[in-house]
Design a protein around this motif. Structure first.
Motif, PDB file in Angstrom:
ATOM      1  N   UNK A  36       7.080   6.060 -23.112  1.00 37.95           N
ATOM      2  CA  UNK A  36       6.342   4.981 -22.463  1.00 37.95           C
ATOM      3  C   UNK A  36       7.207   3.894 -21.855  1.00 37.95           C
ATOM      4  N   UNK A  37       8.118   3.273 -22.614  1.00 35.79           N
ATOM      5  CA  UNK A  37       8.971   2.224 -22.030  1.00 35.79           C
ATOM      6  C   UNK A  37       9.827   2.726 -20.879  1.00 35.79           C
ATOM      7  N   UNK A  38      10.386   3.935 -21.008  1.00 36.04           N
ATOM      8  CA  UNK A  38      11.212   4.480 -19.928  1.00 36.04           C
ATOM      9  C   UNK A  38      10.376   4.766 -18.694  1.00 36.04           C
ATOM     10  N   UNK A  39       9.141   5.207 -18.886  1.00 39.43           N
ATOM     11  CA  UNK A  39       8.246   5.448 -17.751  1.00 39.43           C
ATOM     12  C   UNK A  39       7.961   4.154 -16.990  1.00 39.43           C
ATOM     13  N   UNK A  40       7.670   3.092 -17.735  1.00 37.09           N
ATOM     14  CA  UNK A  40       7.376   1.811 -17.093  1.00 37.09           C
ATOM     15  C   UNK A  40       8.609   1.261 -16.394  1.00 37.09           C
ATOM     16  N   UNK A  41       9.753   1.308 -17.085  1.00 32.35           N
ATOM     17  CA  UNK A  41      10.981   0.801 -16.493  1.00 32.35           C
ATOM     18  C   UNK A  41      11.406   1.591 -15.265  1.00 32.35           C
ATOM     19  N   UNK A  42      11.323   2.917 -15.348  1.00 34.45           N
ATOM     20  CA  UNK A  42      11.683   3.752 -14.209  1.00 34.45           C
ATOM     21  C   UNK A  42      10.743   3.564 -13.045  1.00 34.45           C
ATOM     22  N   UNK A  43       9.453   3.405 -13.348  1.00 37.99           N
ATOM     23  CA  UNK A  43       8.472   3.182 -12.284  1.00 37.99           C
ATOM     24  C   UNK A  43       8.719   1.840 -11.600  1.00 37.99           C
ATOM     25  N   UNK A  44       9.073   0.819 -12.366  1.00 38.30           N
ATOM     26  CA  UNK A  44       9.354  -0.489 -11.777  1.00 38.30           C
ATOM     27  C   UNK A  44      10.564  -0.429 -10.852  1.00 38.30           C
ATOM     28  N   UNK A  45      11.607   0.279 -11.275  1.00 34.36           N
ATOM     29  CA  UNK A  45      12.792   0.401 -10.426  1.00 34.36           C
ATOM     30  C   UNK A  45      12.484   1.202  -9.171  1.00 34.36           C
ATOM     31  N   UNK A  46      11.696   2.265  -9.315  1.00 34.90           N
ATOM     32  CA  UNK A  46      11.339   3.079  -8.151  1.00 34.90           C
ATOM     33  C   UNK A  46      10.499   2.268  -7.164  1.00 34.90           C
ATOM     34  N   UNK A  47       9.557   1.475  -7.665  1.00 34.85           N
ATOM     35  CA  UNK A  47       8.720   0.660  -6.782  1.00 34.85           C
ATOM     36  C   UNK A  47       9.566  -0.376  -6.057  1.00 34.85           C
ATOM     37  N   UNK A  48      10.511  -0.997  -6.790  1.00 30.73           N
ATOM     38  CA  UNK A  48      11.383  -1.991  -6.169  1.00 30.73           C
ATOM     39  C   UNK A  48      12.252  -1.362  -5.089  1.00 30.73           C
ATOM     40  N   UNK A  92       0.838  -1.207   0.000  1.00 29.16           N
ATOM     41  CA  UNK A  92       0.000   0.000   0.000  1.00 29.16           C
ATOM     42  C   UNK A  92       0.873   1.258   0.000  1.00 29.16           C
ATOM     43  N   UNK A  93       1.848   1.310   0.901  1.00 35.08           N
ATOM     44  CA  UNK A  93       2.696   2.511   0.979  1.00 35.08           C
ATOM     45  C   UNK A  93       3.553   2.674  -0.272  1.00 35.08           C
ATOM     46  N   UNK A  94       4.029   1.567  -0.829  1.00 35.54           N
ATOM     47  CA  UNK A  94       4.826   1.665  -2.057  1.00 35.54           C
ATOM     48  C   UNK A  94       3.985   2.151  -3.227  1.00 35.54           C
ATOM     49  N   UNK A  95       2.721   1.771  -3.255  1.00 37.90           N
ATOM     50  CA  UNK A  95       1.832   2.242  -4.323  1.00 37.90           C
ATOM     51  C   UNK A  95       1.622   3.754  -4.219  1.00 37.90           C
ATOM     52  N   UNK A  96       1.402   4.247  -2.997  1.00 36.17           N
ATOM     53  CA  UNK A  96       1.246   5.689  -2.810  1.00 36.17           C
ATOM     54  C   UNK A  96       2.552   6.427  -3.117  1.00 36.17           C
ATOM     55  N   UNK A  97       3.669   5.870  -2.698  1.00 37.98           N
ATOM     56  CA  UNK A  97       4.941   6.534  -2.972  1.00 37.98           C
ATOM     57  C   UNK A  97       5.235   6.536  -4.471  1.00 37.98           C
ATOM     58  N   UNK A  98       4.872   5.465  -5.179  1.00 37.30           N
ATOM     59  CA  UNK A  98       5.072   5.443  -6.627  1.00 37.30           C
ATOM     60  C   UNK A  98       4.248   6.525  -7.308  1.00 37.30           C
ATOM     61  N   UNK A  99       3.022   6.719  -6.827  1.00 33.90           N
ATOM     62  CA  UNK A  99       2.190   7.783  -7.389  1.00 33.90           C
ATOM     63  C   UNK A  99       2.859   9.141  -7.202  1.00 33.90           C
ATOM     64  N   UNK A 100       3.400   9.394  -6.017  1.00 35.76           N
ATOM     65  CA  UNK A 100       4.105  10.652  -5.771  1.00 35.76           C
ATOM     66  C   UNK A 100       5.361  10.763  -6.613  1.00 35.76           C
ATOM     67  N   UNK A 101       6.070   9.653  -6.762  1.00 37.84           N
ATOM     68  CA  UNK A 101       7.293   9.656  -7.568  1.00 37.84           C
ATOM     69  C   UNK A 101       6.987  10.054  -9.004  1.00 37.84           C
ATOM     70  N   UNK A 102       5.911   9.516  -9.562  1.00 39.21           N
ATOM     71  CA  UNK A 102       5.558   9.837 -10.945  1.00 39.21           C
ATOM     72  C   UNK A 102       5.077  11.277 -11.066  1.00 39.21           C
ATOM     73  N   UNK A 103       4.197  11.704 -10.157  1.00 42.74           N
ATOM     74  CA  UNK A 103       3.634  13.057 -10.231  1.00 42.74           C
ATOM     75  C   UNK A 103       4.709  14.131 -10.051  1.00 42.74           C
TER      76      UNK A 103
END
Length: 264
Positions: free
Chosen positions: A187-199, A58-69
C-alpha cells in the motif's frame, strides 16, 4: 531543523550536502522571488491558463490509471523474474527515465503517428493518435511508468516472503494471495509510486510537445503553456510555473511522507 539519525556521520559530509541542497533550492527560491504575487490570482484564472491546467490534470489522471493498470503487473513480474531476459526487460522498462524527452516524443511519433509503424494501420481504421489528447495521455504514460515500476519493484524485493508462503500453505490461490496479502503490504509503495508518476506526468514537456503538439484546449498542457508564454507574458509564465511547482511539491511531499511511514 533537519534531524539526523543516531548513527554518526563524518562532519565533512555536511558541507557538500549543503552545497547540493543549495544547487536545487536557490533556483526555486529565485523563481519564487520573481512571481508576481499581487497579480497571481488574475494570471492563474485567465481562460488560457485554466484550460491548460484542466487539461494537465485530466490527462495526468488518465495516464496514472494506465500506469497503475500496466505498471503494477510489470513490477510484480520483474521482481520475481531472473536471468538475462529478465535483466533486459528491466533495462527496457526504465529506459524512458534516461531517454531525452524529444527522443521519447520522436519514438512515439514514428510508431503511433499517422505514418508510423503502427499508426498508419490505425489511421486506415480511422483512428489518428498523433496530435490529439490521446497522444498526450500516451506520452505522459510512457515517461511516467518507469518511476512507478522502479518504486514498486524495490518495495517488492524487500517484502517479507513469509506472509505469502503462509497464505499458500493455507490453500490460498496465487490470485487471492496477491489481492489479500501482497497488495495490502504494498500500500505505501503504491501510493508513493503513484504520486511520483503523477508528478512526472504533470511536468512532462518534450515528449508530448513532439508527439502531440500544443493546440490550446486539446494538447497544450501546463508546461507547454509556460514555455509558449514566457516571451510574450513573463508574469503569466511565472504564475503558471508557481502553480506547477506547488502541485509537484505536494505530490513529492506525499510520496516522501508515505515512504517514511512505510519504513518508520
Amino acid at each position: 531543523m533537519i534531524r539526523v539519525s543516531a548513527r554518526p556521520l563524518p562532519r565533512w559530509l555536511y558541507l557538500p550536502a549543503s552545497v547540493a541542497l543549495a544547487v536545487v533550492a536557490l533556483p526555486v527560491l529565485g523563481l519564487l522571488a520573481r512571481v508576481p504575487w499581487r497579480r497571481l490570482p488574475e494570471l492563474v484564472l485567465q481562460p488560457e491558463s485554466l484550460a491548460a491546467l484542466r487539461l494537465s490534470l485530466v490527462t495526468c489522471s488518465w495516464s496514472l490509471l494506465l500506469v497503475i493498470l500496466l505498471g503494477l503487473p510489470l513490477a510484480l513480474v520483474l521482481s520475481r523474474a531472473q536471468g538475462p531476459w529478465a535483466q533486459a526487460a528491466r533495462v527496457v522498462a526504465v529506459l524512458p527515465m534516461v531517454m531525452p524527452p524529444v527522443v521519447a516524443g520522436l519514438a512515439l511519433l514514428v510508431t503511433l503517428g499517422r505514418r508510423g509503424l503502427l499508426g498508419q494501420h490505425l489511421s486506415a481504421l480511422g483512428l489518428d493518435v498523433g496530435f490529439t489528447t490521446l497522444a498526450v495521455v500516451i506520452g505522459q504514460t510512457f515517461v511516467a511508468m518507469p518511476y512507478f515500476v522502479v518504486a514498486l519493484e524495490g518495495a517488492l524485493r524487500t517484502l517479507d516472503p513469509r506472509y505469502e508462503r503462509v497464505a499458500a500453505t493455507l490453500g490460498s490461490s496465487p490470485t487471492r494471495t496477491l489481492v489479500t496479502v501482497t497488495l495490502p503490504l504494498l500500500g505505501p509503495a503504491l501510493v508513493g509510486g503513484a504520486a511520483m508518476a503523477f508528478a512526472r506526468a504533470l511536468g512532462e514537456f518534450g515528449a508530448t510537445l513532439t508527439f502531440a503538439g500544443s493546440l490550446p484546449g486539446v494538447t497544450q498542457t501546463l508546461p507547454q503553456a509556460i514555455y509558449l508564454t514566457r516571451e510574450s507574458d513573463p508574469d503569466g509564465a511565472l504564475a503558471l510555473a508557481f502553480v506547477l511547482l506547488m502541485l509537484a511539491t505536494v505530490l513529492m511531499g506525499l510520496a516522501g511522507w508515505v515512504t517514511r511511514e512505510r519504513h518508520g
